[in-house]
Write a protein that holds these residues in place. Sequence first.
Motif, mmCIF file in Angstrom:
data_model
loop_
_atom_site.group_PDB
_atom_site.id
_atom_site.type_symbol
_atom_site.label_atom_id
_atom_site.label_comp_id
_atom_site.label_asym_id
_atom_site.label_seq_id
_atom_site.Cartn_x
_atom_site.Cartn_y
_atom_site.Cartn_z
ATOM 1 N N LYS A 96 0.835 -1.200 0.000
ATOM 2 C CA LYS A 96 0.000 0.000 0.000
ATOM 3 C C LYS A 96 0.873 1.254 0.000
ATOM 4 O O LYS A 96 0.564 2.227 -0.692
ATOM 5 C CB LYS A 96 -0.957 -0.012 1.196
ATOM 6 C CG LYS A 96 -2.042 -1.078 1.057
ATOM 7 C CD LYS A 96 -3.021 -1.028 2.190
ATOM 8 C CE LYS A 96 -4.075 -0.049 1.850
ATOM 9 N NZ LYS A 96 -5.447 -0.424 2.023
ATOM 10 N N LEU A 138 1.069 4.248 -2.875
ATOM 11 C CA LEU A 138 0.952 5.684 -2.592
ATOM 12 C C LEU A 138 2.154 6.451 -3.116
ATOM 13 O O LEU A 138 2.004 7.529 -3.707
ATOM 14 C CB LEU A 138 0.785 5.928 -1.089
ATOM 15 C CG LEU A 138 -0.476 5.362 -0.444
ATOM 16 C CD1 LEU A 138 -0.511 5.727 1.036
ATOM 17 C CD2 LEU A 138 -1.731 5.829 -1.150
ATOM 18 N N TYR A 190 -6.586 -2.748 -7.506
ATOM 19 C CA TYR A 190 -7.924 -2.604 -6.924
ATOM 20 C C TYR A 190 -8.106 -3.452 -5.665
ATOM 21 O O TYR A 190 -9.001 -3.179 -4.864
ATOM 22 C CB TYR A 190 -9.009 -2.932 -7.946
ATOM 23 C CG TYR A 190 -9.311 -1.793 -8.885
ATOM 24 C CD1 TYR A 190 -9.971 -0.651 -8.431
ATOM 25 C CD2 TYR A 190 -8.940 -1.841 -10.225
ATOM 26 C CE1 TYR A 190 -10.250 0.403 -9.280
ATOM 27 C CE2 TYR A 190 -9.222 -0.790 -11.092
ATOM 28 C CZ TYR A 190 -9.878 0.326 -10.607
ATOM 29 O OH TYR A 190 -10.151 1.378 -11.445
ATOM 30 N N HIS A 194 -6.144 -3.366 -3.249
ATOM 31 C CA HIS A 194 -5.673 -2.520 -2.152
ATOM 32 C C HIS A 194 -6.440 -1.199 -2.046
ATOM 33 O O HIS A 194 -6.612 -0.672 -0.950
ATOM 34 C CB HIS A 194 -4.177 -2.249 -2.310
ATOM 35 C CG HIS A 194 -3.354 -3.489 -2.236
ATOM 36 N ND1 HIS A 194 -3.083 -4.125 -1.052
ATOM 37 C CD2 HIS A 194 -2.772 -4.229 -3.210
ATOM 38 C CE1 HIS A 194 -2.347 -5.194 -1.292
ATOM 39 N NE2 HIS A 194 -2.151 -5.280 -2.591
ATOM 40 N N TYR A 195 -6.854 -0.653 -3.180
ATOM 41 C CA TYR A 195 -7.575 0.625 -3.195
ATOM 42 C C TYR A 195 -8.740 0.522 -4.169
ATOM 43 O O TYR A 195 -8.578 0.035 -5.292
ATOM 44 C CB TYR A 195 -6.655 1.780 -3.611
ATOM 45 C CG TYR A 195 -5.607 2.092 -2.575
ATOM 46 C CD1 TYR A 195 -5.925 2.845 -1.447
ATOM 47 C CD2 TYR A 195 -4.308 1.613 -2.699
ATOM 48 C CE1 TYR A 195 -4.978 3.120 -0.474
ATOM 49 C CE2 TYR A 195 -3.349 1.888 -1.730
ATOM 50 C CZ TYR A 195 -3.693 2.641 -0.631
ATOM 51 O OH TYR A 195 -2.745 2.902 0.328
ATOM 52 N N LYS A 196 -9.891 1.028 -3.754
ATOM 53 C CA LYS A 196 -11.104 0.923 -4.565
ATOM 54 C C LYS A 196 -11.097 1.842 -5.779
ATOM 55 O O LYS A 196 -11.770 1.571 -6.763
ATOM 56 C CB LYS A 196 -12.333 1.244 -3.710
ATOM 57 C CG LYS A 196 -12.581 0.260 -2.607
ATOM 58 C CD LYS A 196 -13.766 0.704 -1.767
ATOM 59 C CE LYS A 196 -13.878 -0.187 -0.546
ATOM 60 N NZ LYS A 196 -14.895 0.304 0.387
ATOM 61 N N GLU A 237 -9.568 7.206 -3.810
ATOM 62 C CA GLU A 237 -9.172 6.655 -2.513
ATOM 63 C C GLU A 237 -7.652 6.730 -2.338
ATOM 64 O O GLU A 237 -7.162 7.005 -1.234
ATOM 65 C CB GLU A 237 -9.644 5.212 -2.358
ATOM 66 C CG GLU A 237 -9.342 4.634 -0.985
ATOM 67 C CD GLU A 237 -9.815 3.205 -0.797
ATOM 68 O OE1 GLU A 237 -9.585 2.682 0.309
ATOM 69 O OE2 GLU A 237 -10.385 2.598 -1.724
ATOM 70 N N ILE A 238 -6.913 6.517 -3.405
ATOM 71 C CA ILE A 238 -5.454 6.649 -3.346
ATOM 72 C C ILE A 238 -5.091 8.089 -2.996
ATOM 73 O O ILE A 238 -4.258 8.332 -2.121
ATOM 74 C CB ILE A 238 -4.803 6.216 -4.676
ATOM 75 C CG1 ILE A 238 -4.958 4.700 -4.874
ATOM 76 C CG2 ILE A 238 -3.324 6.612 -4.715
ATOM 77 C CD1 ILE A 238 -4.511 4.199 -6.234
ATOM 78 N N SER A 298 -5.775 8.838 0.588
ATOM 79 C CA SER A 298 -4.776 8.188 1.435
ATOM 80 C C SER A 298 -3.461 8.963 1.439
ATOM 81 O O SER A 298 -2.792 9.067 2.465
ATOM 82 C CB SER A 298 -4.541 6.742 0.978
ATOM 83 O OG SER A 298 -5.712 5.985 1.170
#
Length: 87
Positions: free
Chosen positions: A9, A13, A45, A47-49, A53-54, A57
């Motif tokens: 994750k 990012l 996807y 890990h992040y929708k 969302e990224i 975060s």
Amino acid sequence: MSIREKNTKERILDEALKLFAQRGYMGTSMNDIADRLEVTKAALYKHYKSKQEILYSIVEKMNRMDQERVKEYDILYSIVEKMNRMD
């Protein structure tokens, strides 16, 4: 969350932030992020929708970092204040 998942994750990012800086948020797709990480879009996807969302975060991470810096400065300021009172 496992350490491996947390590291994945964080990598997402970091790479997304680099792409956002280079191409802009609107100019970066989930495909671009997946390609940069050499993973499938489906893996991303997991890990992040969404790209949004990224981004959220990333902003949350930056806010946490800022709060940590403020705490460090508050501690240093407190130490300097105590030293000044001793003079």
